[in-house]
Write an enzyme that holds these catalytic residues in place. Structure first.
Site, PDB file in Angstrom:
ATOM      1  N   GLY A  59     -19.611-111.832  43.763  1.00 13.53           N
ATOM      2  CA  GLY A  59     -20.115-111.135  42.428  1.00 13.53           C
ATOM      3  C   GLY A  59     -21.560-111.354  42.295  1.00 13.53           C
ATOM      4  O   GLY A  59     -22.132-112.384  43.075  1.00 13.53           O
ATOM      5  N   CYS A  86     -17.724-116.294  48.509  1.00 15.37           N
ATOM      6  CA  CYS A  86     -19.129-116.243  47.904  1.00 15.37           C
ATOM      7  C   CYS A  86     -19.090-116.554  46.482  1.00 15.37           C
ATOM      8  O   CYS A  86     -19.059-117.877  46.068  1.00 15.37           O
ATOM      9  CB  CYS A  86     -19.685-114.881  48.037  1.00 15.37           C
ATOM     10  SG  CYS A  86     -21.523-115.027  47.917  1.00 15.37           S
ATOM     11  N   TYR A  87     -19.423-115.785  45.499  1.00 12.22           N
ATOM     12  CA  TYR A  87     -19.395-116.172  43.968  1.00 12.22           C
ATOM     13  C   TYR A  87     -18.181-117.027  43.901  1.00 12.22           C
ATOM     14  O   TYR A  87     -18.038-117.905  42.994  1.00 12.22           O
ATOM     15  CB  TYR A  87     -19.715-115.121  43.176  1.00 12.22           C
ATOM     16  CG  TYR A  87     -19.668-115.487  41.661  1.00 12.22           C
ATOM     17  CD1 TYR A  87     -20.651-115.874  41.321  1.00 12.22           C
ATOM     18  CD2 TYR A  87     -18.437-115.449  40.963  1.00 12.22           C
ATOM     19  CE1 TYR A  87     -20.942-116.148  39.889  1.00 12.22           C
ATOM     20  CE2 TYR A  87     -18.551-115.878  39.621  1.00 12.22           C
ATOM     21  CZ  TYR A  87     -19.610-116.130  39.004  1.00 12.22           C
ATOM     22  OH  TYR A  87     -19.507-116.570  37.823  1.00 12.22           O
ATOM     23  N   HIS A 184     -18.876-113.019  53.539  1.00  8.57           N
ATOM     24  CA  HIS A 184     -18.090-112.108  53.210  1.00  8.57           C
ATOM     25  C   HIS A 184     -16.929-111.674  54.323  1.00  8.57           C
ATOM     26  O   HIS A 184     -17.660-110.774  55.236  1.00  8.57           O
ATOM     27  CB  HIS A 184     -18.622-110.700  52.747  1.00  8.57           C
ATOM     28  CG  HIS A 184     -19.312-111.062  51.372  1.00  8.57           C
ATOM     29  ND1 HIS A 184     -18.652-110.755  50.016  1.00  8.57           N
ATOM     30  CD2 HIS A 184     -20.493-111.425  50.864  1.00  8.57           C
ATOM     31  CE1 HIS A 184     -19.502-111.257  49.096  1.00  8.57           C
ATOM     32  NE2 HIS A 184     -20.541-111.480  49.564  1.00  8.57           N
ATOM     33  N   GLU A 186     -14.749-109.686  54.424  1.00  9.55           N
ATOM     34  CA  GLU A 186     -13.969-108.265  54.289  1.00  9.55           C
ATOM     35  C   GLU A 186     -15.059-107.453  54.841  1.00  9.55           C
ATOM     36  O   GLU A 186     -14.447-106.081  54.954  1.00  9.55           O
ATOM     37  CB  GLU A 186     -13.843-108.265  52.781  1.00  9.55           C
ATOM     38  CG  GLU A 186     -14.811-108.116  51.881  1.00  9.55           C
ATOM     39  CD  GLU A 186     -15.326-109.431  51.396  1.00  9.55           C
ATOM     40  OE1 GLU A 186     -14.725-110.494  51.905  1.00  9.55           O
ATOM     41  OE2 GLU A 186     -16.149-109.452  50.583  1.00  9.55           O
ATOM     42  N   ASP A 241      -4.487 -85.135  48.913  1.00  8.73           N
ATOM     43  CA  ASP A 241      -3.840 -86.031  47.777  1.00  8.73           C
ATOM     44  C   ASP A 241      -2.858 -85.237  46.845  1.00  8.73           C
ATOM     45  O   ASP A 241      -1.815 -85.602  46.980  1.00  8.73           O
ATOM     46  CB  ASP A 241      -5.010 -86.479  46.968  1.00  8.73           C
ATOM     47  CG  ASP A 241      -5.911 -87.206  47.384  1.00  8.73           C
ATOM     48  OD1 ASP A 241      -5.676 -87.851  48.850  1.00  8.73           O
ATOM     49  OD2 ASP A 241      -7.260 -87.304  47.125  1.00  8.73           O
ATOM     50  N   LYS A 383      -6.783 -93.920  50.246  1.00 11.51           N
ATOM     51  CA  LYS A 383      -7.012 -92.774  50.838  1.00 11.51           C
ATOM     52  C   LYS A 383      -5.992 -92.856  52.234  1.00 11.51           C
ATOM     53  O   LYS A 383      -5.462 -91.910  52.526  1.00 11.51           O
ATOM     54  CB  LYS A 383      -8.402 -92.344  51.219  1.00 11.51           C
ATOM     55  CG  LYS A 383      -8.477 -91.067  51.639  1.00 11.51           C
ATOM     56  CD  LYS A 383      -8.517 -89.685  50.437  1.00 11.51           C
ATOM     57  CE  LYS A 383      -8.642 -88.480  50.883  1.00 11.51           C
ATOM     58  NZ  LYS A 383      -8.756 -87.394  50.070  1.00 11.51           N
TER      59      LYS A 383
END
Ligand code: XMP
Length: 527
Positions: A59, A86-87, A184, A186, A241, A383
């Protein structure tokens, strides 16, 4: 449609730009997770959600500042594994008795670190790092992006990985199963970050029970229960979708579902026919084909302002949909293909309203106006998961892999005034371009590709004659979510061949350009 029968992981969002990527990494591991902003995570919420593990996101705030975001202290008493990123690492240290030093950005003396770094293991090993340090020299590339840093560990924690600028790159209290990393895992630039998530969920005891087969069964049961013997209407756009939502709902309730396909005359070549053939003929789904091209093109006649065009289309779309929907007796529900990224309530630190770049076309407000309840069976999916569900339901790959197409259709690819002549030229040019992309095997590498017909004519020479025809722009971009995009680096051979084909095969175009603007500063569509 939250289902307690799956093991659930809770991601507490502190406002990182990449929190959604954490969820994607976990979903890829067949782990069910939800993102919730820290403000909503109360003691009662935790008790109700009963997570099997918790992740604190990164964050933009600084824990050294008063009133910076915190999770409730009770999260540390749940007895479940926690991973701070991180944060999230800093907040974990601050709350458990460690110290965090502010970097320059938050007024401290420490150094900030942004970019690539390499982490090396310390002597001891923990399960979180199983199989992680694999490269030859026993170090792993990671992505750092932080202003503050931990300067003293909380009691019980030890260091398990360091980098030259981050002595506390990986820390843990293995007994309590609390883990924290300064980087990070991710993001793409931490190439083997997925392995850390895999190990973390293994430590937490997840079995990977979040599969599309299971999701399909569960969604069908829930739709049946919600709808009972009432009727549902679904607006079909021809996109992935709404198509997947329609096929899923049809599988659940059969002919209680009617689809309404609003054809505004701004579709691509053969598109309306394809949608009708697929849904009415192939799936046997009751389908109203509302051919309203005259109405839309009539009202758009002479309009050249992008926002005016969008507003006209949006208004007419709702009117037309409503007109046809009212003809379906006993319809109580409206189906929508809302996806998880639309649902996530993200943490906003700016506080102010964001600027409207383009007013997107949707059927917002319609359910209230018509007194309809919503059925949104894709609300928990990303998605790529919608595509997986589509495959699970047997939709053809050619359909599932289609590039996104905007609600206002070709109107926003025809800058300036829209005329039938221009639309016909555009349709043909677009078909040739897409055919070229498919022939070269590039379709799946590209997020979206299309032609825009420009409001300029250019002089050319064909054979011995002078031409004075339209110029067009080819667009092709790569993107993860449409929020940012890069132009696709076609080779010159491809571009040359495509330009020749368009000029030869499409009467009305004598000049082809390639749009190499990324987003930002451009947008993907031209209007
Ligand atoms: P822009 O042009 O804003 O487009 O960079 C980002 C993505 O959104 C699509 N798009 C729309 N989709 N209704 C939609 O359903 C709209 O009004 C609309 N406008 C843009 C665009 O095709 C791209 O994928």
């Amino acid at each position: 449609m939250t289902d307690a029968s799956h093991d659930r992981l809770l991601i507490i969002d502190f406002g990182s730009q990449v929190t959604q990527l954490i969820a994607r990494r976990l979903r890829e591991l067949n782990v069910y997770c939800e993102i919730h902003p820290f403000q909503n995570v109360t003691d009662a919420f935790l008790a109700d959600f009963a997570p099997k593990a918790v992740i604190f996101s990164g964050g933009p705030s600084s824990v050294v500042h008063e009133n910076s975001p915190r999770p409730p202290a009770s999260v540390f008493n749940l007895g479940v594994p926690i991973l701070g990123i991180c944060y999230g690492q800093q907040v974990m240290m601050q709350m458990l008795g460690g110290t965090v030093e502010g970097g320059k950005i938050s007024g401290g003396g420490g150094t900030a670190e942004f970019g690539r770094a390499f982490v090396e293991p310390t002597a001891e090993h923990i399960a979180l790092l199983d199989g992680w340090f694999q490269s030859d020299n026993d170090r792993e590339q990671v992505w750092m992006s932080h202003g503050d840093h931990v300067s003293k560990l909380a009691p019980g924690f030890q260091v398990f990985g360091t980098s030259p600028n981050a002595p506390y790159a990986i820390i843990a209290d293995p007994d309590r199963r609390f883990y924290a990393v300064q980087f990070h895992p991710e993001v793409h630039h931490t190439p083997r970050g997925g392995k850390l998530y895999e190990n973390f969920v293994k430590i937490a005891g997840f079995t990977g029970d979040w599969t599309m087969g299971a999701y399909r069964e569960q969604a069908i049961a829930e739709i049946r229960e919600k709808v009972g013997d009432r009727k549902v209407i679904c607006g079909l756009s021809g996109g992935v979708d709404s198509s997947v939502a329609a096929v899923l709902i049809h599988e659940a309730i059969g002919d209680q579902l009617t689809c309404v396909f609003v054809d505004h005359g701004l579709l691509r070549l053969g598109e309306a026919e394809e949608v009708v053939a697929m849904f009415r003929d192939n799936y046997n789904i009751p389908l109203i084909h509302a051919d309203e091209a005259e109405l839309f093109l009539g009202e758009l006649d002479g309009q050249s302002d992008p926002e005016t065009k969008r507003k006209i289309i949006g208004r007419l779309f709702i009117d037309v949909f409503q007109k046809y929907a009212l003809e379906i007796e006993g319809a109580d529900f409206l189906a929508q293909g809302t996806l998880y990224p639309d649902v996530i309530e993200s943490v906003s630190f700016s506080g102010g309203p964001s600027v409207t770049i383009k007013s997107h076309h949707n059927v917002g407000g319609l359910p209230e106006k018509m007194g309809l309840k919503l059925v949104e069976p894709l609300r928990e999916l990303f998605k790529d998961e919608v595509r997986a569900l589509g495959r699970e339901l047997g939709l053809p790959q050619s359909f599932i892999g289609r590039h996104p197409f905007p609600g206002p259709g070709l109107a926003i690819r025809c800058p300036g005034e829209i005329t039938r002549e221009k639309l016909d030229i555009l349709r043909l040019a677009d078909a040739v371009y897409i055919d070229q992309i498919r022939r070269h095997g590039l379709y799946d590498e590209i997020w979206q590709a299309f032609v825009a017909i420009l409001p300029v004519r250019a002089v050319g020479v064909m054979g011995d004659g002078r031409t004075y025809d339209y110029a067009c722009a080819l667009r092709a971009v790569t993107s993860v979510d449409g929020m940012t995009a890069d132009y696709y680096p076609f080779g010159h051979d491809f571009l040359g061949e495509t330009a020749t084909r368009i000029i030869n095969e499409v009467p009305g175009i004598n000049r082809v350009t390639y749009d190499i603007t990324s987003k930002p500063p451009g947008t993907i569509e031209w209007e």
